[in-house]
Write an enzyme that holds these catalytic residues in place. Structure first.
Site, PDB file in Angstrom:
ATOM      1  N   LYS A  70      10.503   0.175  42.628  1.00 49.83           N
ATOM      2  CA  LYS A  70      11.167   0.703  43.829  1.00 49.83           C
ATOM      3  C   LYS A  70      10.152   1.417  44.753  1.00 49.83           C
ATOM      4  O   LYS A  70       9.227   0.795  45.197  1.00 49.83           O
ATOM      5  CB  LYS A  70      12.301   1.631  43.411  1.00 49.83           C
TER       6      LYS A  70
ATOM      7  N   ASP B 131      15.271  10.300  35.239  1.00 49.45           N
ATOM      8  CA  ASP B 131      14.919   9.100  35.996  1.00 49.45           C
ATOM      9  C   ASP B 131      14.772   9.537  37.456  1.00 49.45           C
ATOM     10  O   ASP B 131      15.744   9.908  38.115  1.00 49.45           O
ATOM     11  CB  ASP B 131      16.022   8.036  35.833  1.00 49.45           C
TER      12      ASP B 131
ATOM     13  N   TYR C  30      21.986   4.097  36.687  1.00 52.13           N
ATOM     14  CA  TYR C  30      21.751   2.686  37.022  1.00 52.13           C
ATOM     15  C   TYR C  30      22.411   1.849  35.918  1.00 52.13           C
ATOM     16  O   TYR C  30      22.219   2.123  34.726  1.00 52.13           O
ATOM     17  CB  TYR C  30      20.237   2.429  37.095  1.00 52.13           C
TER      18      TYR C  30
ATOM     19  N   ARG D  90      -3.316  -5.148  25.222  1.00 55.33           N
ATOM     20  CA  ARG D  90      -1.980  -4.599  24.944  1.00 55.33           C
ATOM     21  C   ARG D  90      -2.096  -3.088  24.715  1.00 55.33           C
ATOM     22  O   ARG D  90      -1.249  -2.305  25.094  1.00 55.33           O
ATOM     23  CB  ARG D  90      -1.345  -5.295  23.730  1.00 55.33           C
TER      24      ARG D  90
HETATM   25  C1  LIG Z   1      17.369   4.270  39.016  1.00 52.81           C
HETATM   26  C2  LIG Z   1      16.872   3.059  38.302  1.00 52.81           C
HETATM   27  N1  LIG Z   1      16.320   3.202  37.092  1.00 52.81           N
HETATM   28  C3  LIG Z   1      15.849   2.126  36.404  1.00 52.81           C
HETATM   29  C4  LIG Z   1      15.946   0.849  36.907  1.00 52.81           C
HETATM   30  C5  LIG Z   1      15.429  -0.331  36.115  1.00 52.81           C
HETATM   31  O1  LIG Z   1      14.196  -0.737  36.625  1.00 52.81           O
HETATM   32  P1  LIG Z   1      13.612  -2.238  36.597  1.00 52.81           P
HETATM   33  O2  LIG Z   1      14.506  -3.086  37.443  1.00 52.81           O
HETATM   34  O3  LIG Z   1      12.227  -2.072  37.127  1.00 52.81           O
HETATM   35  O4  LIG Z   1      13.633  -2.673  35.165  1.00 52.81           O
HETATM   36  C6  LIG Z   1      16.509   0.655  38.166  1.00 52.81           C
HETATM   37  C7  LIG Z   1      16.626  -0.704  38.744  1.00 52.81           C
HETATM   38  O5  LIG Z   1      17.293  -0.929  39.733  1.00 52.81           O
HETATM   39  C8  LIG Z   1      16.995   1.793  38.882  1.00 52.81           C
HETATM   40  O6  LIG Z   1      17.571   1.666  40.091  1.00 52.81           O
END
Ligand SMILES: Cc1ncc(COP(=O)(O)O)c(C=O)c1O
Length: 385
Positions: free
Chosen positions: A201, A176, A104, A52
């Site tokens: 992604k 992000d 998101y 962990r």
């Molecule tokens: C721009 C963006 N940030 C964060 C996330 C969250 O990621 P995760 O699905 O890996 O938890 C997503 C998920 O689609 C996303 O598109």
């Protein structure tokens, strides 16, 4: 070999943290599926005590992603949301965060429905106007949280301008960078303090594992996040880490194709008679096209377009054959989604209306299939409307 900083992006992707295994010479990083490590005596170990806290496969991935984003360290988590959760867990009750208003959908869901129960406060503004960020700053503001391009409306925020405001006010800027990947956008170099990715992604790129990472500019943040990995435990597994290490080796090559095909698909959609509008920073009529050109080294694979109604969107989405209807993005396969009922359903009708997410919007993540096949598929599906 040159120092890591002097190496090109594709070379770093393949070699940083991915040096041959010292024990066997294996060219790929081994997966260490272990929970614990034998110690040589009390307080004597080989740098690892419990998985962990740290694991050699995760360490290598963290080194690799730090090198790609130009950070001093990275911390890998079980998903993008776990990484975002760790970032806001560095704050205390009573602290305030200024956020983009077109994130998101899962991010405001975490902030408004979970974190606000613990006394954190969030405001949402259109960050494509840097002045809106400054106006939203309060006495208790500690962090600014931005996505650029935004999801799904593809708005661009001026990271250097927002970073200047944040530094004047002594706030952390978090970006992000999931949509662009470090290949096309380097937020730390533009002044951000932390970069977060859903590695699910483009970084993984093959739609075969979830993950998240935070890349840090400051040691203090890296230490806090390492503590959160140990204290809260939402860490990435060695196998998922290995999948990202494998995927990232082809990131530069994949992003080149994603971008080339993304431009062609955006151009095609913008000329299609069944499409009412196309949101893509690479199009000259995008309101922040000039900023996008300056701030990013490509326009990427994410495109949003307007079909006119829920009925139209459903008609076309039922017809696609090469494109796959599904949530997520950034994989080698073209993924097509309906933000109002999928990624952004948690915002509710009012929340979506406030920022302009209509029922007719469709978002596409252009994959690396033969682009003619993608165009032909979109054409036949759109003609069903
Ligand atoms: C721009 C963006 N940030 C964060 C996330 C969250 O990621 P995760 O699905 O890996 O938890 C997503 C998920 O689609 C996303 O598109």
């Amino acid at each position: 070999m040159k120092k890591a900083k002097e190496l090109g992006f594709a070379t770093r992707a393949i070699h940083s943290g991915q040096e041959p295994d010292p024990l066997t010479g294996s060219v790929t990083v081994p997966i260490y599926p272990t929970s614990t490590y034998v110690q040589q005596g009390i307080g004597e170990n080989k740098g690892y005590e419990y998985s962990r806290v740290s694991n050699p496969t995760r360490t290598r991935l963290e080194q690799n992603l730090a090198a790609l984003e130009g950070g001093i360290a990275a911390r890998a988590f079980a998903s993008g949301m776990a990484a975002i959760n760790a970032i806001v867990s560095m704050l205390k009750a009573g602290d305030h965060v200024v956020c983009g208003n077109d994130l998101y959908g899962g991010t405001p869901r975490l902030f408004n429905q979970v974190m606000s129960n613990f006394g954190l406060e969030f405001s949402y503004v259109d960050t494509s106007e840097a002045g809106n960020v400054e106006s939203a700053i309060q006495k208790n503001t500690r962090m600014v949280y931005v996505e650029t391009p935004t999801n799904p409306l593809m708005g661009i925020s001026d990271l250097a301008a927002i970073a200047a405001i944040c530094h004047r006010k002594k706030l952390s800027l978090v970006v992000d960078n999931t949509f662009m990947s470090p290949y096309f956008q380097q937020p730390l170099a533009l002044g951000a303090d932390l970069v977060v990715h859903s590695t699910t992604k483009f970084l993984n790129g093959h739609s075969d594992g979830l993950g998240g990472v935070v890349v840090c500019k400051h040691q203090e943040d890296a230490d806090k996040l390492a503590f959160l990995q140990k204290a809260a435990g939402a860490i990435l597994s060695p196998f998922e880490g290995w999948l990202i290490l494998r995927g990232v080796k082809t990131l530069a090559a994949r992003m080149e194709i994603h971008d080339r095909s993304g431009r062609l698909v955006a151009d095609f959609l913008s000329k299609h008679k069944k499409v009412k509008a196309v949101l893509y920073p690479g199009l000259k009529d995008h309101p922040q096209h000039a900023l996008a050109k300056r701030q990013m080294s490509g326009f990427g694979a994410m495109i949003t377009f307007e079909t006119g109604s829920l009925k139209n969107a459903n008609k076309m989405l039922k017809k696609v054959r090469v494109c796959s209807l599904g949530e997520s993005l950034g994989g080698v396969e073209t993924l097509i989604s309906h933000p109002a009922t999928m990624t952004h359903s948690a915002l509710g009708v009012k929340g979506r209306k406030a920022i302009g997410i209509t029922d007719g919007l469709v978002r596409i993540s252009v994959g690396i299939e033969d682009v003619d096949d993608i165009l032909e598929d979109l054409d036949q599906a759109l003609n069903a409307i």
